[in-house]
Design a protein around this motif. Structure first.
Motif, mmCIF file in Angstrom:
data_model
loop_
_atom_site.group_PDB
_atom_site.id
_atom_site.type_symbol
_atom_site.label_atom_id
_atom_site.label_comp_id
_atom_site.label_asym_id
_atom_site.label_seq_id
_atom_site.Cartn_x
_atom_site.Cartn_y
_atom_site.Cartn_z
ATOM 1 N N ALA A 45 0.808 -1.222 0.000
ATOM 2 C CA ALA A 45 0.000 0.000 0.000
ATOM 3 C C ALA A 45 0.843 1.276 0.000
ATOM 4 C CB ALA A 45 -0.996 -0.001 1.149
ATOM 5 N N GLY A 46 2.020 1.208 -0.571
ATOM 6 C CA GLY A 46 2.847 2.397 -0.744
ATOM 7 C C GLY A 46 2.854 2.844 -2.192
ATOM 8 N N CYS A 47 1.766 2.596 -2.877
ATOM 9 C CA CYS A 47 1.687 2.786 -4.333
ATOM 10 C C CYS A 47 2.008 4.212 -4.777
ATOM 11 C CB CYS A 47 0.305 2.392 -4.836
ATOM 12 S SG CYS A 47 -0.137 0.686 -4.416
ATOM 13 N N GLU A 48 1.746 5.180 -3.943
ATOM 14 C CA GLU A 48 2.063 6.571 -4.281
ATOM 15 C C GLU A 48 3.560 6.848 -4.185
ATOM 16 O OE1 GLU A 48 -0.168 9.091 -5.201
ATOM 17 O OE2 GLU A 48 -1.624 7.457 -5.358
ATOM 18 N N ARG A 49 4.320 5.928 -3.544
ATOM 19 C CA ARG A 49 5.747 6.147 -3.292
ATOM 20 C C ARG A 49 6.582 4.906 -3.618
ATOM 21 N NH1 ARG A 49 6.462 9.653 1.314
ATOM 22 N NH2 ARG A 49 8.666 9.474 0.808
ATOM 23 N N PRO A 50 6.476 4.374 -4.845
ATOM 24 C CA PRO A 50 7.255 3.171 -5.170
ATOM 25 C C PRO A 50 8.743 3.489 -5.267
ATOM 26 C CG PRO A 50 6.148 4.002 -7.124
ATOM 27 C CD PRO A 50 5.709 4.870 -5.987
ATOM 28 N N CYS A 51 9.517 2.620 -4.996
ATOM 29 C CA CYS A 51 9.340 1.262 -4.541
ATOM 30 C C CYS A 51 9.306 1.250 -3.005
ATOM 31 C CB CYS A 51 10.498 0.397 -5.054
ATOM 32 S SG CYS A 51 10.487 -1.291 -4.476
ATOM 33 N N THR A 52 8.434 0.444 -2.433
ATOM 34 C CA THR A 52 8.354 0.361 -0.981
ATOM 35 C C THR A 52 9.123 -0.850 -0.473
ATOM 36 O OG1 THR A 52 6.232 -0.799 -1.117
ATOM 37 C CG2 THR A 52 6.142 1.568 -0.814
ATOM 38 N N VAL A 53 9.792 -0.619 0.659
ATOM 39 C CA VAL A 53 10.623 -1.637 1.299
ATOM 40 C C VAL A 53 10.323 -1.597 2.792
ATOM 41 C CG1 VAL A 53 12.994 -2.346 1.809
ATOM 42 C CG2 VAL A 53 12.436 -1.403 -0.443
ATOM 43 N N GLY A 54 10.128 -2.762 3.390
ATOM 44 C CA GLY A 54 9.835 -2.839 4.810
ATOM 45 C C GLY A 54 10.877 -3.636 5.570
ATOM 46 N N PHE A 55 10.860 -3.471 6.880
ATOM 47 C CA PHE A 55 11.722 -4.235 7.785
ATOM 48 C C PHE A 55 10.837 -4.852 8.849
ATOM 49 C CE2 PHE A 55 14.706 -1.583 5.709
ATOM 50 C CZ PHE A 55 15.896 -2.279 5.728
ATOM 51 N N GLN A 56 11.108 -6.124 9.158
ATOM 52 C CA GLN A 56 10.270 -6.866 10.081
ATOM 53 C C GLN A 56 11.121 -7.869 10.843
ATOM 54 O OE1 GLN A 56 7.608 -9.802 8.186
ATOM 55 N NE2 GLN A 56 5.949 -8.560 9.024
ATOM 56 N N ALA A 57 10.858 -7.990 12.134
ATOM 57 C CA ALA A 57 11.505 -9.002 12.969
ATOM 58 C C ALA A 57 10.603 -9.267 14.166
ATOM 59 C CB ALA A 57 12.881 -8.537 13.439
ATOM 60 N N THR A 58 10.697 -10.456 14.699
ATOM 61 C CA THR A 58 9.903 -10.823 15.867
ATOM 62 C C THR A 58 10.255 -9.903 17.030
ATOM 63 O OG1 THR A 58 9.877 -13.113 15.126
ATOM 64 C CG2 THR A 58 9.346 -12.714 17.443
ATOM 65 N N ASP A 59 9.242 -9.413 17.721
ATOM 66 C CA ASP A 59 9.384 -8.564 18.910
ATOM 67 C C ASP A 59 10.085 -7.236 18.642
ATOM 68 O OD1 ASP A 59 8.032 -10.352 20.590
ATOM 69 O OD2 ASP A 59 9.867 -11.478 20.976
ATOM 70 N N LYS A 60 9.992 -6.751 17.407
ATOM 71 C CA LYS A 60 10.565 -5.449 17.066
ATOM 72 C C LYS A 60 9.533 -4.600 16.341
ATOM 73 C CE LYS A 60 15.455 -6.543 16.825
ATOM 74 N NZ LYS A 60 16.695 -6.270 16.090
ATOM 75 N N ALA A 61 9.739 -3.289 16.432
ATOM 76 C CA ALA A 61 8.944 -2.371 15.624
ATOM 77 C C ALA A 61 9.167 -2.726 14.153
ATOM 78 C CB ALA A 61 9.374 -0.934 15.890
ATOM 79 N N GLN A 62 8.213 -2.371 13.319
ATOM 80 C CA GLN A 62 8.326 -2.639 11.887
ATOM 81 C C GLN A 62 8.338 -1.304 11.146
ATOM 82 O OE1 GLN A 62 5.578 -5.824 10.585
ATOM 83 N NE2 GLN A 62 5.042 -5.943 12.747
ATOM 84 N N TYR A 63 9.020 -1.271 10.015
ATOM 85 C CA TYR A 63 9.172 -0.039 9.244
ATOM 86 C C TYR A 63 8.766 -0.239 7.802
ATOM 87 C CZ TYR A 63 11.749 1.929 13.113
ATOM 88 O OH TYR A 63 12.098 2.406 14.350
ATOM 89 N N LEU A 64 8.295 0.848 7.198
ATOM 90 C CA LEU A 64 8.001 0.870 5.780
ATOM 91 C C LEU A 64 8.584 2.155 5.198
ATOM 92 C CD1 LEU A 64 6.533 -0.578 3.446
ATOM 93 C CD2 LEU A 64 4.532 0.836 3.974
ATOM 94 N N PHE A 65 9.408 1.997 4.179
ATOM 95 C CA PHE A 65 10.025 3.117 3.489
ATOM 96 C C PHE A 65 9.524 3.142 2.058
ATOM 97 C CE2 PHE A 65 13.074 1.783 6.750
ATOM 98 C CZ PHE A 65 13.242 2.972 7.437
ATOM 99 N N GLY A 66 9.386 4.340 1.498
ATOM 100 C CA GLY A 66 8.931 4.476 0.127
ATOM 101 C C GLY A 66 9.835 5.378 -0.689
ATOM 102 N N SER A 67 9.588 5.417 -1.981
ATOM 103 C CA SER A 67 10.382 6.195 -2.944
ATOM 104 C C SER A 67 11.834 5.734 -2.966
ATOM 105 C CB SER A 67 10.301 7.694 -2.647
ATOM 106 O OG SER A 67 8.969 8.153 -2.734
#
Length: 118
Positions: A45-67
């Motif tokens: 759902a970052g279509c307005e800001r491609p390419c989107t990249v996320g970071f994910q790990a158990t018991d950690k905050a998660q991030y989503l970056f765009g453009s």
């Protein structure tokens, strides 16, 4: 890549430029701390800001970056991956992240269970 990863770089497979970003990160993933793997996911759902990249790990905050579009952006993501890996809860301040990501942060989600009001 790690046999049993616990940290994931999520790359949107439907974004314009997603394949190129994926190839660039994959070429550098061996330089990351042990435990990282790349996951290709359909639309984050970052279509307005491609390419989107996320970071994910158990018991950690998660991030989503765009453009994410340039070599500098890729280098910043790899630097952030190292920061994220050593952080106990994944929480980083915007000013501590690589400058190239300052205006590319789309979301930071708390780790599951954090901040739950009862």
């Amino acid at each position: 890549m790690t046999a049993n990863p616990d940290h994931f770089i999520l790359i949107c497979s439907t974004c314009d430029g997603g394949a190129a970003v994926s190839a660039e990160i994959a070429a550098e993933v061996s330089s990351l701390p042990n435990g990282f793997a790349i996951r290709h996911v359909s639309c984050m759902a970052g279509c307005e800001r491609p390419c989107t990249v996320g970071f994910q790990a158990t018991d950690k905050a998660q991030y989503l970056f765009g453009s994410i579009q340039s070599d500098d952006d890729i280098a910043a993501l790899l630097t952030f991956a190292r920061q994220y890996h050593i952080s106990a809860d994944g929480w980083t301040k915007a000013t501590d992240r690589p400058k190239a990501l300052l205006h590319k942060t789309l979301a930071r989600l708390p780790r599951i269970g954090e901040g739950v009001l009862q």
